[in-house]
Design a protein around this motif. Structure first.
Motif, PDB file in Angstrom:
ATOM      1  N   TYR A 140      35.196  28.478  26.450  1.00 21.96           N
ATOM      2  CA  TYR A 140      35.127  28.046  25.033  1.00 21.96           C
ATOM      3  C   TYR A 140      32.892  27.852  25.284  1.00 21.96           C
ATOM      4  O   TYR A 140      32.817  26.907  26.276  1.00 21.96           O
ATOM      5  CB  TYR A 140      35.335  26.907  24.115  1.00 21.96           C
ATOM      6  N   ARG A 171      23.211  23.463  22.665  1.00 24.31           N
ATOM      7  CA  ARG A 171      24.303  24.018  22.961  1.00 24.31           C
ATOM      8  C   ARG A 171      24.540  24.683  24.325  1.00 24.31           C
ATOM      9  O   ARG A 171      23.449  24.704  24.971  1.00 24.31           O
ATOM     10  CB  ARG A 171      24.175  26.086  21.974  1.00 24.31           C
ATOM     11  N   ASN A 223      31.519  20.266  18.792  1.00 23.48           N
ATOM     12  CA  ASN A 223      31.547  22.274  18.000  1.00 23.48           C
ATOM     13  C   ASN A 223      32.371  22.511  19.515  1.00 23.48           C
ATOM     14  O   ASN A 223      31.605  23.023  20.494  1.00 23.48           O
ATOM     15  CB  ASN A 223      30.762  22.833  17.818  1.00 23.48           C
ATOM     16  N   LEU A 262      33.788  27.013  20.118  1.00 26.13           N
ATOM     17  CA  LEU A 262      33.355  28.502  19.544  1.00 26.13           C
ATOM     18  C   LEU A 262      33.699  29.467  20.651  1.00 26.13           C
ATOM     19  O   LEU A 262      33.526  29.583  22.085  1.00 26.13           O
ATOM     20  CB  LEU A 262      31.690  28.603  19.309  1.00 26.13           C
ATOM     21  N   ASN A 284      35.431  28.565  15.651  1.00 25.95           N
ATOM     22  CA  ASN A 284      35.077  27.589  15.402  1.00 25.95           C
ATOM     23  C   ASN A 284      36.652  26.244  14.991  1.00 25.95           C
ATOM     24  O   ASN A 284      37.024  26.184  14.350  1.00 25.95           O
ATOM     25  CB  ASN A 284      33.956  27.036  13.953  1.00 25.95           C
TER      26      ASN A 284
END
Length: 117
Positions: free
Chosen positions: A32, A50, A97, A99, A105
């Motif tokens: 992820y 991120r 988070n 992804l 998500n």
């Protein structure tokens, strides 16, 4: 399914530092891309930082560039956000988070950061 649990929030004075952690469980963490978002009172949730699935690439919001560092420890299934030179405008609930490659998500429950003297 991925379960995410954030920790490390709290009250800090302007100019101080905090390190947030996000413990992941469930599916393979290393598959992820991971990120931090935040939501200040009365505002929309916004992107903070991120890190790619392989930790090669990182991206930051302009508002935190040079002050925050995102990192991941695949062996510990943990995501981190090192926050330095904190400002009152960094006050928010911070969310972890994940992804997936399918575009799904996953979110943690959030940890509150308050920057105030």
């Amino acid at each position: 399914q991925v379960q995410l649990v954030e920790s490390g929030g709290g009250l800090v004075q302007p100019g101080g530092s905090l390190r947030l952690s996000c413990a992941a469980s469930g599916r393979t963490f290393s598959n992820y891309a991971m990120a931090w978002f935040r939501q200040a009172p009365g505002k929309e949730r916004e992107f903070v930082a991120r890190v790619s699935w392989n930790a090669v690439s990182t991206y930051y919001a302009d508002s935190v560039k040079g002050r925050f560092t995102i990192s991941r420890d695949t062996a510990q299934n943990t995501l981190y956000l090192q926050m330095n030179s904190l400002k009152p405008e960094d006050t928010a609930v911070y969310y972890c988070n994940a992804l997936s490659s399918e575009g799904i998500n996953y979110w943690g429950q959030g940890t509150r950061v308050t920057v105030s003297s």
